[in-house]
Design an enzyme around this catalytic site. Sequence first.
Site, PDB file in Angstrom:
ATOM      1  N   ASP A 197       3.572   9.505  -1.151  1.00  0.00           N
ATOM      2  CA  ASP A 197       2.407   8.704  -0.781  1.00  0.00           C
ATOM      3  C   ASP A 197       2.232   7.589  -1.801  1.00  0.00           C
ATOM      4  O   ASP A 197       2.395   7.824  -3.001  1.00  0.00           O
ATOM      5  CB  ASP A 197       1.151   9.593  -0.775  1.00  0.00           C
ATOM      6  CG  ASP A 197       0.206   9.262   0.379  1.00  0.00           C
ATOM      7  OD1 ASP A 197       0.133   8.074   0.749  1.00  0.00           O
ATOM      8  OD2 ASP A 197      -0.451  10.180   0.885  1.00  0.00           O
ATOM      9  N   HIS A 250       0.815  -1.223   0.000  1.00  0.00           N
ATOM     10  CA  HIS A 250       0.000   0.000   0.000  1.00  0.00           C
ATOM     11  C   HIS A 250       0.846   1.269   0.000  1.00  0.00           C
ATOM     12  O   HIS A 250       0.320   2.362  -0.146  1.00  0.00           O
ATOM     13  CB  HIS A 250      -0.949  -0.002   1.208  1.00  0.00           C
ATOM     14  CG  HIS A 250      -2.033  -1.018   1.064  1.00  0.00           C
ATOM     15  ND1 HIS A 250      -3.274  -0.717   0.557  1.00  0.00           N
ATOM     16  CD2 HIS A 250      -2.053  -2.357   1.306  1.00  0.00           C
ATOM     17  CE1 HIS A 250      -4.016  -1.810   0.525  1.00  0.00           C
ATOM     18  NE2 HIS A 250      -3.298  -2.823   0.978  1.00  0.00           N
TER      19      HIS A 250
END
Length: 466
Positions: free
Chosen positions: A365, A156
């Site tokens: 991110d 992730h």
Amino acid sequence: MSRLITVSNRVAIPRDDGKAAGGLTVGVMAALKEHGGIWFGWNGRTTDSEPHDPQLQTDGNITYATINLNRREFEAYYNGFSNDTLWPLFHYLLGFFHFDRQNFEAYMRVNALFARKLVPLLRPDDIIWVHDYHLIPLAAELRRAGVTQPIGFFLHVPFPDYDVLRALPDHEYLIRSLCSYDVVGFHTQRDLHSFQECVTQPLAGGHVLTDGHVRAFGRRLRADVYPIGIDVDQCAHMADAHADDGAVDRLRSSLHGRRLMIGVDRLDYSKGLPERFRAYERLLEHYPGNRKQVVLMQIAPPTRTGVRTYAEIREELEGIAGHINGRFAEVDWVPLRYLNKGYDRGLLMAIYRLARVGVVTPVRDGMNLVAKEYVAAQNPEDPGALVLSTLAGAARELDAAVLVNPYDTDGVAAGMQKALEMPLAERRERHDDMLRILRRNDINTWRTRFVSHLQAAGAEARAADD
Ligand code: ADQ
């Protein structure tokens, strides 16, 4: 049909309060409901004793199997190696990176424990989907215990370039561990490329095959890109349904017609919050017409409070927020509202809709779901504009946002100004473009594609055995 076994550090057992789940939970739950199976992981509790056998809780065709963890092991595995070593490393933030061999050993022990506790629950035709950096060695541990079922892994967070990864003393172990999976998934092409670069280093001796598969450490695996999406209609529906909630009304009337800019992030140094606050200060400095006309509301619930750097970032943010408000506030206007708590998702979606500008400026991110939720929650007739960091995975898809480099204070301030001034026609055009992409690649596309590749890996392995 094969059962699906999902494994993550934490298990999100649905609550009875009817509150909507978000992010990854939506995708995992939908996959589990479709296939039936088990969600295995930590129950959120630590004890001084050794972990018990999994506690099982069944709801329809899904069983939640959870274990507790020993307090000291948890500290070293979770706060230590996972979040003080791998998290900064994978986010290219070596200034925050710490390595401690004892933490690394605890990380390996906890992964071995997960494998030991999971094996007795498995059936021969299960498929197993492991999530995130806490559990990279899990497949290798399961293989060691004789598990031959297909095992997939989804990361992730970003996957770093080899030159960054090799700051970790045991990076070869991580690369080798990833090659024990049958399918390894990343958010972006960039992450996949970094992984391919790592497995083809001489120490790994791997190759990228013509069909895109990777061969390394005597195994063949699929490494691919699966950008995570959201449930677009659920976000839009919640934004609508909660538009007139008391809290939203109170927020609206407190603005007195001023334009709202919104930031929503876990309080984490990767989210670029000090940089964002400084850019907002620059906006008020360079574009004084915004004074008394704009409010930035930053929602940032504390996380990982057991890691020292997270306490430090919190202190830093409180300092900058106080400085900005001290410098610019008037008796009837506070420029920056800084809230340290989590909110119900429905309320969050309605707040997104109220905001003229969404500000998503992480310094790195993997994807960033807030950017996607902000777009999905907008009123299509009068949508807000998104300011998005080029260093978020989401920028690969949402290139119709106002893209900014989070380290460039003047550039982010200029991006905020552009978003605040953007005419309706341009906002609609950009919003349409982004919404189309969100719909095409939503949370269901993400999970069905991954699971189908995992099933295909199982079928291939069976064919090879015959
Ligand atoms: P996170 O780093 O947690 O996820 P993000 O993708 O933005 O980051 O997801 C956060 C989720 O939490 C969103 O669904 C958001 O709505 C919710 N949230 C944030 N603040 C909240 C608050 N105050 N109250 C309620 N809800 C809040 C990691 C990676 C990301 C990747 C996701 C999914 O770091 O890059 O996008 O996993 O793969």
